[in-house]
Scaffold this motif. Sequence first.
Motif, PDB file in Angstrom:
ATOM      1  N   GLN A 363       0.862  -1.172   0.000  1.00 44.96           N
ATOM      2  CA  GLN A 363       0.000   0.000   0.000  1.00 44.96           C
ATOM      3  C   GLN A 363       0.901   1.225   0.000  1.00 44.96           C
ATOM      4  O   GLN A 363       1.678   1.439   0.928  1.00 44.96           O
ATOM      5  CB  GLN A 363      -0.891  -0.022   1.240  1.00 44.96           C
ATOM      6  CG  GLN A 363      -1.837   1.153   1.368  1.00 44.96           C
ATOM      7  CD  GLN A 363      -2.787   0.966   2.530  1.00 44.96           C
ATOM      8  OE1 GLN A 363      -3.459  -0.053   2.636  1.00 44.96           O
ATOM      9  NE2 GLN A 363      -2.850   1.944   3.422  1.00 44.96           N
ATOM     10  N   LEU A 364       0.825   2.044  -1.068  1.00 51.21           N
ATOM     11  CA  LEU A 364       1.690   3.209  -1.228  1.00 51.21           C
ATOM     12  C   LEU A 364       0.915   4.457  -0.831  1.00 51.21           C
ATOM     13  O   LEU A 364      -0.095   4.785  -1.450  1.00 51.21           O
ATOM     14  CB  LEU A 364       2.170   3.322  -2.681  1.00 51.21           C
ATOM     15  CG  LEU A 364       2.736   2.035  -3.310  1.00 51.21           C
ATOM     16  CD1 LEU A 364       3.074   2.270  -4.775  1.00 51.21           C
ATOM     17  CD2 LEU A 364       3.957   1.557  -2.542  1.00 51.21           C
ATOM     18  N   GLU A 365       1.405   5.164   0.192  1.00 52.60           N
ATOM     19  CA  GLU A 365       0.716   6.344   0.677  1.00 52.60           C
ATOM     20  C   GLU A 365       1.354   7.602   0.104  1.00 52.60           C
ATOM     21  O   GLU A 365       2.514   7.608  -0.303  1.00 52.60           O
ATOM     22  CB  GLU A 365       0.732   6.363   2.202  1.00 52.60           C
ATOM     23  CG  GLU A 365       0.041   5.145   2.807  1.00 52.60           C
ATOM     24  CD  GLU A 365      -0.240   5.302   4.280  1.00 52.60           C
ATOM     25  OE1 GLU A 365       0.092   6.367   4.843  1.00 52.60           O
ATOM     26  OE2 GLU A 365      -0.791   4.360   4.871  1.00 52.60           O
ATOM     27  N   VAL A 366       0.589   8.684   0.093  1.00 49.56           N
ATOM     28  CA  VAL A 366       1.060   9.925  -0.503  1.00 49.56           C
ATOM     29  C   VAL A 366       2.357  10.360   0.181  1.00 49.56           C
ATOM     30  O   VAL A 366       2.536  10.197   1.383  1.00 49.56           O
ATOM     31  CB  VAL A 366      -0.026  11.015  -0.396  1.00 49.56           C
ATOM     32  CG1 VAL A 366      -0.260  11.413   1.049  1.00 49.56           C
ATOM     33  CG2 VAL A 366       0.329  12.234  -1.230  1.00 49.56           C
ATOM     34  N   ILE A 367       3.305  10.854  -0.627  1.00 52.39           N
ATOM     35  CA  ILE A 367       4.604  11.278  -0.107  1.00 52.39           C
ATOM     36  C   ILE A 367       4.399  12.387   0.922  1.00 52.39           C
ATOM     37  O   ILE A 367       3.627  13.321   0.722  1.00 52.39           O
ATOM     38  CB  ILE A 367       5.509  11.742  -1.255  1.00 52.39           C
ATOM     39  CG1 ILE A 367       5.904  10.519  -2.111  1.00 52.39           C
ATOM     40  CG2 ILE A 367       6.743  12.446  -0.742  1.00 52.39           C
ATOM     41  CD1 ILE A 367       6.716  10.847  -3.338  1.00 52.39           C
ATOM     42  N   THR A 368       5.110  12.270   2.054  1.00 56.16           N
ATOM     43  CA  THR A 368       4.908  13.159   3.193  1.00 56.16           C
ATOM     44  C   THR A 368       6.244  13.683   3.702  1.00 56.16           C
ATOM     45  O   THR A 368       7.244  12.964   3.700  1.00 56.16           O
ATOM     46  CB  THR A 368       4.195  12.394   4.337  1.00 56.16           C
ATOM     47  OG1 THR A 368       3.009  11.790   3.831  1.00 56.16           O
ATOM     48  CG2 THR A 368       3.827  13.322   5.479  1.00 56.16           C
ATOM     49  N   SER A 369       6.268  14.936   4.137  1.00 55.58           N
ATOM     50  CA  SER A 369       7.495  15.511   4.689  1.00 55.58           C
ATOM     51  C   SER A 369       7.618  15.146   6.157  1.00 55.58           C
ATOM     52  O   SER A 369       6.677  14.659   6.786  1.00 55.58           O
ATOM     53  CB  SER A 369       7.480  17.039   4.542  1.00 55.58           C
ATOM     54  OG  SER A 369       6.636  17.619   5.531  1.00 55.58           O
ATOM     55  N   GLY A 370       8.796  15.425   6.735  1.00 50.61           N
ATOM     56  CA  GLY A 370       9.027  15.148   8.140  1.00 50.61           C
ATOM     57  C   GLY A 370       8.091  15.933   9.042  1.00 50.61           C
ATOM     58  O   GLY A 370       7.813  15.525  10.161  1.00 50.61           O
ATOM     59  N   ALA A 371       7.570  17.077   8.560  1.00 57.67           N
ATOM     60  CA  ALA A 371       6.647  17.888   9.352  1.00 57.67           C
ATOM     61  C   ALA A 371       5.195  17.483   9.134  1.00 57.67           C
ATOM     62  O   ALA A 371       4.284  18.096   9.681  1.00 57.67           O
ATOM     63  CB  ALA A 371       6.827  19.362   9.007  1.00 57.67           C
ATOM     64  N   GLY A 372       4.971  16.460   8.303  1.00 58.79           N
ATOM     65  CA  GLY A 372       3.613  15.970   8.106  1.00 58.79           C
ATOM     66  C   GLY A 372       2.888  16.567   6.921  1.00 58.79           C
ATOM     67  O   GLY A 372       1.704  16.306   6.734  1.00 58.79           O
ATOM     68  N   TRP A 373       3.538  17.370   6.084  1.00 57.00           N
ATOM     69  CA  TRP A 373       2.885  17.955   4.916  1.00 57.00           C
ATOM     70  C   TRP A 373       2.852  16.945   3.779  1.00 57.00           C
ATOM     71  O   TRP A 373       3.779  16.167   3.587  1.00 57.00           O
ATOM     72  CB  TRP A 373       3.611  19.218   4.489  1.00 57.00           C
ATOM     73  CG  TRP A 373       3.682  20.235   5.593  1.00 57.00           C
ATOM     74  CD1 TRP A 373       2.757  20.448   6.569  1.00 57.00           C
ATOM     75  CD2 TRP A 373       4.753  21.133   5.852  1.00 57.00           C
ATOM     76  NE1 TRP A 373       3.169  21.440   7.411  1.00 57.00           N
ATOM     77  CE2 TRP A 373       4.393  21.885   7.004  1.00 57.00           C
ATOM     78  CE3 TRP A 373       5.969  21.396   5.234  1.00 57.00           C
ATOM     79  CZ2 TRP A 373       5.215  22.875   7.534  1.00 57.00           C
ATOM     80  CZ3 TRP A 373       6.787  22.385   5.767  1.00 57.00           C
ATOM     81  CH2 TRP A 373       6.396  23.110   6.899  1.00 57.00           C
ATOM     82  N   GLN A 374       1.804  16.956   3.009  1.00 55.83           N
ATOM     83  CA  GLN A 374       1.587  15.943   1.978  1.00 55.83           C
ATOM     84  C   GLN A 374       1.763  16.532   0.578  1.00 55.83           C
ATOM     85  O   GLN A 374       1.360  17.672   0.317  1.00 55.83           O
ATOM     86  CB  GLN A 374       0.186  15.348   2.112  1.00 55.83           C
ATOM     87  CG  GLN A 374      -0.027  14.632   3.438  1.00 55.83           C
ATOM     88  CD  GLN A 374      -1.420  14.068   3.559  1.00 55.83           C
ATOM     89  OE1 GLN A 374      -2.412  14.780   3.417  1.00 55.83           O
ATOM     90  NE2 GLN A 374      -1.512  12.776   3.811  1.00 55.83           N
ATOM     91  N   ALA A 375       2.359  15.758  -0.313  1.00 51.03           N
ATOM     92  CA  ALA A 375       2.611  16.196  -1.684  1.00 51.03           C
ATOM     93  C   ALA A 375       1.349  15.989  -2.516  1.00 51.03           C
ATOM     94  O   ALA A 375       1.168  14.956  -3.153  1.00 51.03           O
ATOM     95  CB  ALA A 375       3.792  15.433  -2.287  1.00 51.03           C
ATOM     96  N   LYS A 376       0.474  16.962  -2.481  1.00 49.13           N
ATOM     97  CA  LYS A 376      -0.815  16.902  -3.172  1.00 49.13           C
ATOM     98  C   LYS A 376      -1.290  18.322  -3.419  1.00 49.13           C
ATOM     99  O   LYS A 376      -0.676  19.279  -2.958  1.00 49.13           O
ATOM    100  CB  LYS A 376      -1.833  16.158  -2.312  1.00 49.13           C
ATOM    101  CG  LYS A 376      -2.130  16.884  -0.989  1.00 49.13           C
ATOM    102  CD  LYS A 376      -3.241  16.230  -0.220  1.00 49.13           C
ATOM    103  CE  LYS A 376      -3.535  16.988   1.069  1.00 49.13           C
ATOM    104  NZ  LYS A 376      -3.985  18.370   0.829  1.00 49.13           N
ATOM    105  N   ASP A 377      -2.412  18.448  -4.150  1.00 52.85           N
ATOM    106  CA  ASP A 377      -3.008  19.763  -4.292  1.00 52.85           C
ATOM    107  C   ASP A 377      -3.545  20.220  -2.941  1.00 52.85           C
ATOM    108  O   ASP A 377      -3.993  19.421  -2.128  1.00 52.85           O
ATOM    109  CB  ASP A 377      -4.135  19.747  -5.332  1.00 52.85           C
ATOM    110  CG  ASP A 377      -5.280  18.829  -4.935  1.00 52.85           C
ATOM    111  OD1 ASP A 377      -6.396  19.338  -4.748  1.00 52.85           O
ATOM    112  OD2 ASP A 377      -5.058  17.613  -4.813  1.00 52.85           O
ATOM    113  N   GLY A 378      -3.507  21.516  -2.688  1.00 51.72           N
ATOM    114  CA  GLY A 378      -3.964  22.030  -1.409  1.00 51.72           C
ATOM    115  C   GLY A 378      -5.446  22.341  -1.427  1.00 51.72           C
ATOM    116  O   GLY A 378      -6.032  22.638  -2.464  1.00 51.72           O
TER     117      GLY A 378
END
Length: 422
Positions: A363-378
């Motif tokens: 299961q591949l989840e959306v790429i996430t930064s160390g601070a919890g931000w997600q690589a997606k449209d806002g």
Amino acid sequence: MLIGPGQVPPRHADPAVRRLPRPARRTRPADGGHPQGGPDPGGEGLLRRPALAPLVLAAGLVTVLVTGPATGAPAHAEPTPTPSPTWPVPGAARTPGAAVSGSPLPITGKPEGYTLQELRKPYVAVEDTQESGGRSGYSLSSDVLFKSGSAELTGGAQASLQDVADKLRKSGVSGQAQVVGHTDDVGADADNLRLSRERAEAVRSALQPLLANTGITLVAEGKGETEPRVKEATETARAQNRRVVIAYRPPAAQPPPPGSEYVIAQPLAAPAPAAAAQAADLPVRPLFSTQRDIENQGGRWTVRIDVTEFAREGRTLRVGYYTRLVNSAQSTELRYSAIFNGSTSYGQTRYRGVLLDKKAGQQLEVITSGAGWQAKDGYGAGETLNGWPRYGFAYFPLPGDTGQKSLSLYIPAMGTIDLTLR
């Protein structure tokens, strides 16, 4: 291509994309809270946070450029980890103790050492079902448990069986439970019956030790192709019919868990229904279109999603889609974030769509930064769906087998969409 804060870039050269009408967005407070002044527990997209400006995803390179606040303070990054064996939980400040697996992905950034998290977890496709005779059941896809035509459990089966064992323990079930194997209608009846029995026995043998001290005794049986879940001769129907069900007598009725009245998510293994007609106002032909009626809290909405992009970009997979509200039977608004979160609760804005690599059991989840931000449209906490096609996207890690081309996109409110990389 640089993606600036707050932008939702069109991915096609056709200027018709830019002519799509877009409503005015609600202004968010500078402190990152939602428009009513409360906290923002779910977080925003990686590409919409004020502290993170352009995200560049080029061939083989992921770059985050960090800018300072609008007040003119010196540019700096929030404390974020560098690659190490002790990778902290992404977004730990918002959700302490949340479990996560995977390894950090080092990227080039300013300042140096900024990291993104590639999240690959076991694919656990366990669906609650209602079986004959007033029994409840947990249904597992045979495509996850076994190789085609085989009764030997795959490496990814253990996670699914452990999940079933945990569910049975928590539900307070005791006594006898049936492990029932089912096949599709391809092949000879006798061969399918034999295979269903062998698969049921394989699951029983692996699951019984996980239920020690529960008072549950498992009995295996096979039904072959005689009890299809969906009576159709399509590949989608056959995939649903290939399953192993653990059927049991439920204990006394339990109250629903808190917050369940807001849930609109479909089961992880449920296929998204195909839309009957193609949208005429999109700049490209969709790869797949789905449309579903959603009911919750007195509201009823018809939502459509057209997936227009599924491609590799460097070390990532990008999915792009258009979402719109087709019809609403109530005056109640439906938030955009609810489609991808699976809940109409106002405070839930976290993106919970995933890519499924069923072959590898990942299961591949959306790429996430160390601070919890997600690589997606806002999107804002209060942004609602309208009749216009709203463009969105998300970035996911590559599958463990980089040559794997058949993956499935799970959108919580819609279900699972089978896609193929080209």
